[in-house]
Scaffold this active site. Structure first.
Site, PDB file in Angstrom:
ATOM      1  N   ASP A  58       4.508  -2.507  -3.898  1.00 21.58           N
ATOM      2  CA  ASP A  58       4.108  -3.170  -5.149  1.00 21.58           C
ATOM      3  C   ASP A  58       5.060  -4.287  -5.561  1.00 21.58           C
ATOM      4  OD1 ASP A  58       2.049  -1.220  -5.369  1.00 21.58           O
ATOM      5  OD2 ASP A  58       3.573   0.172  -6.088  1.00 21.58           O
ATOM      6  N   HIS A  70      -3.345  -4.271  -3.325  1.00 13.55           N
ATOM      7  CA  HIS A  70      -2.818  -5.453  -3.990  1.00 13.55           C
ATOM      8  C   HIS A  70      -3.933  -6.147  -4.743  1.00 13.55           C
ATOM      9  CE1 HIS A  70      -3.404  -6.522   0.335  1.00 13.55           C
ATOM     10  NE2 HIS A  70      -4.396  -7.120  -0.262  1.00 13.55           N
ATOM     11  N   THR A 118      -3.830   1.522  -6.487  1.00 12.24           N
ATOM     12  CA  THR A 118      -4.605   2.497  -5.723  1.00 12.24           C
ATOM     13  C   THR A 118      -4.952   3.731  -6.538  1.00 12.24           C
ATOM     14  OG1 THR A 118      -3.539   1.698  -3.728  1.00 12.24           O
ATOM     15  CG2 THR A 118      -4.562   3.862  -3.591  1.00 12.24           C
ATOM     16  N   GLY A 155      -3.889   4.214 -10.028  1.00 12.10           N
ATOM     17  CA  GLY A 155      -3.858   4.035 -11.486  1.00 12.10           C
ATOM     18  C   GLY A 155      -2.697   4.745 -12.150  1.00 12.10           C
TER      19      GLY A 155
HETATM   20  P1  IMP Z   1       1.006   8.280   1.058  1.00  9.40           P
HETATM   21  O1  IMP Z   1       1.259   6.950   1.712  1.00  9.40           O
HETATM   22  O2  IMP Z   1      -0.305   8.337   0.344  1.00  9.40           O
HETATM   23  O3  IMP Z   1       1.212   9.431   1.988  1.00  9.40           O
HETATM   24  O4  IMP Z   1       2.102   8.475  -0.089  1.00  9.40           O
HETATM   25  C1  IMP Z   1       3.487   8.630   0.184  1.00  9.40           C
HETATM   26  C2  IMP Z   1       4.334   7.933  -0.876  1.00  9.40           C
HETATM   27  O5  IMP Z   1       4.269   6.530  -0.693  1.00  9.40           O
HETATM   28  C3  IMP Z   1       3.861   8.176  -2.310  1.00  9.40           C
HETATM   29  O6  IMP Z   1       4.991   8.208  -3.151  1.00  9.40           O
HETATM   30  C4  IMP Z   1       3.012   6.953  -2.620  1.00  9.40           C
HETATM   31  O7  IMP Z   1       2.923   6.704  -3.993  1.00  9.40           O
HETATM   32  C5  IMP Z   1       3.820   5.895  -1.888  1.00  9.40           C
HETATM   33  N1  IMP Z   1       3.042   4.731  -1.483  1.00  9.40           N
HETATM   34  C6  IMP Z   1       2.257   4.611  -0.402  1.00  9.40           C
HETATM   35  N2  IMP Z   1       1.766   3.381  -0.318  1.00  9.40           N
HETATM   36  C7  IMP Z   1       2.252   2.678  -1.343  1.00  9.40           C
HETATM   37  C8  IMP Z   1       2.129   1.312  -1.765  1.00  9.40           C
HETATM   38  O8  IMP Z   1       1.459   0.477  -1.150  1.00  9.40           O
HETATM   39  N3  IMP Z   1       2.796   0.982  -2.902  1.00  9.40           N
HETATM   40  C9  IMP Z   1       3.567   1.874  -3.583  1.00  9.40           C
HETATM   41  N4  IMP Z   1       3.722   3.138  -3.213  1.00  9.40           N
HETATM   42  C10 IMP Z   1       3.071   3.542  -2.099  1.00  9.40           C
END
Ligand code: IMP
Length: 424
Positions: free
Chosen positions: A12, A40, A296, A298
């Site tokens: 982000d 994004h 993604t 909210g």
């Molecule tokens: P997962 O990728 O859904 O397995 O989540 C693992 C960790 O990565 C969690 O803390 C999510 O919130 C974080 N995360 C995954 N993708 C993103 C992203 O694009 N932006 C911010 N956090 C992310």
């Protein structure tokens, strides 16, 4: 020119906007990792667009490629393709036949794993990302190219459900009956995507050979890298620059410009260490000013000051050429800005803090703010360029350059695409 845009924090950072900025209508945009857990937002004069799978430049580039390193939810994919087609009717889309497919089974497993973790949950997006990568590495994964054959998909789903019996217990996929319908649902997406599916690496080799303008967009941020991030509070793919090679087939040696994107402060979704985190009223103020709610999920994002030890580590790890600083307008809502320059003498390596092995004692410097920018201030900066940036903002940027030892080349001072400028 072949550029790579990636985030140096926890995701982000505003990569989408920078990717969009560095791409032109002739660019080929490539994604190489992650899935719908990324997200994004691109704000243009035609509206606000949210993407999870397609690269940010999709609205105006001629070709987009989803590489083999991605995990793709076909339902979300078809939805996003339907969104961009009217905006960019001549766009060509290519999807790797070797990318892995996220299914509802994997989403159920993601939720079930988080429940089992209890208090030590990761805070995943519940989009099935981790379990889909697990499937890939256990060599049972359903690949995009499999979607043309319903029998293969059904057999793989059955194998997966047998192997993951305990994780599926209590979910709607506990019995095999549902799997047949799930296989049909997945394969029903095939006619909508079949024309785009190919061995994308061969295509990319040709683009490289022909010296095409290419922009690679990293999903997530460096601190979420499965190897180098704040494990276990990370995502399940590699997010660092090297992942370009394994996730698309294009060697990193072919990339001439690596841009590390840094938000002017820090945010994080989900669990895990956050040395510069703010709480209470200042956190609320920053969250509101920066609209820090997950694209993604909210979820409200945790927010805090810019963390130089982390950014420096990430910039070395990714071997970046330049920095891009986003959301500088947001930080202007504070009268005084804090900047974390060190975790204290006791900390040997910032990653020890990220892994919870060492306790940080963050040291800050305090800088004057440039104040809240009005729309006309932003218009003036955009029209006149970097020379018209407030001196306090230049000082902040200069301090980042000095401490990270990398030049800042692009800055963003507002939401819309036009509010991004080049620092001469
Ligand atoms: P997962 O990728 O859904 O397995 O989540 C693992 C960790 O990565 C969690 O803390 C999510 O919130 C974080 N995360 C995954 N993708 C993103 C992203 O694009 N932006 C911010 N956090 C992310």
């Amino acid at each position: 020119m072949r550029s790579l845009v990636l985030g140096l924090q926890f995701g982000d950072e505003g990569k989408g906007k920078i990717t969009d900025f560095v791409s032109g209508k002739d660019s080929i945009m490539v994604r190489y990792n992650g899935g719908t857990n990324a997200g994004h937002t691109v704000v243009t004069s035609r509206g606000t667009f949210k993407f999870h799978l397609l690269p940010a430049g999709s609205l105006r580039s001629k070709i987009i490629v989803l590489g083999n390193g991605m995990v793709i939810d076909p339902e979300a994919l078809v939805q996003e393709i339907n969104t961009i087609k009217p905006e960019n009717p001549h766009i060509k889309i290519f999807i790797s036949s070797a990318a892995n497919v996220v299914t509802k089974l994997h989403k159920a497993i993601d939720r079930s794993q988080e429940n089992m973790r209890g208090a030590s949950k990761i805070g995943t997006t519940s989009h099935g990302i981790g379990p889909t990568y697990e499937e890939k590495y256990s060599r049972n994964g359903i690949r995009v190219g499999d979607l043309k054959d319903r029998n293969i998909v059904e057999q793989k789903l059955k194998l997966i459900s047998r192997m993951r019996e305990s994780e599926l217990r209590g979910t709607e996929y506990e019995s095999e009956e549902k799997l047949s319908a799930l296989a049909s649902d997945l394969c029903n997406f095939w006619p909508s995507i079949r024309d785009y599916v190919t061995r994308t690496e061969s295509l990319l080799f040709n683009y490289v050979r022909d010296n095409e303008e290419m922009v690679f967009e990293g999903g997530h941020g460096t601190m979420l890298d499965i190897d180098f991030g704040s494990y276990p509070y990370v995502t399940s793919s590699n997010t660092i620059s090297g992942a370009v090679h394994t996730g698309s087939g294009v060697s990193l040696r072919k990339i001439s410009r690596i841009i590390g994107v840094v938000k002017s402060y820090t945010s994080r979704v989900g669990e895990g260490p956050f040395p510069t985190e703010l709480t209470g009223e200042p956190a609320d103020k920053l969250r509101e000013a920066g609209s820090e709610y997950g694209t993604t999920t909210g979820r409200p994002r945790r927010v805090g000051w810019l963390d130089i030890p982390l950014v420096k580590y990430a910039s070395e790890l990714n071997d970046i050429d330049e920095l891009s600083i986003t959301k500088l307008d947001v930080l202007g809502t504070f009268r005084e800005i804090s900047l974390c320059t060190s975790y204290g003498k006791e900390v040997k390596n910032p990653m020890n803090v990220m892994m919870g092995f060492e306790k940080p004692d963050p040291e800050y410097i305090y800088m004057n703010s440039w104040g809240k920018l009005t729309e006309s201030d932003i218009e003036e900066i955009v029209a006149k360029g970097y020379g018209s940036v407030p001196q306090e903002m230049k000082d902040y940027i200069g301090m980042i350059e000095k401490m990270v030892q990398k030049p800042v080349k692009i800055i963003s001072v507002g939401k819309i695409r036009e509010s991004t400028i080049i620092k001469e």
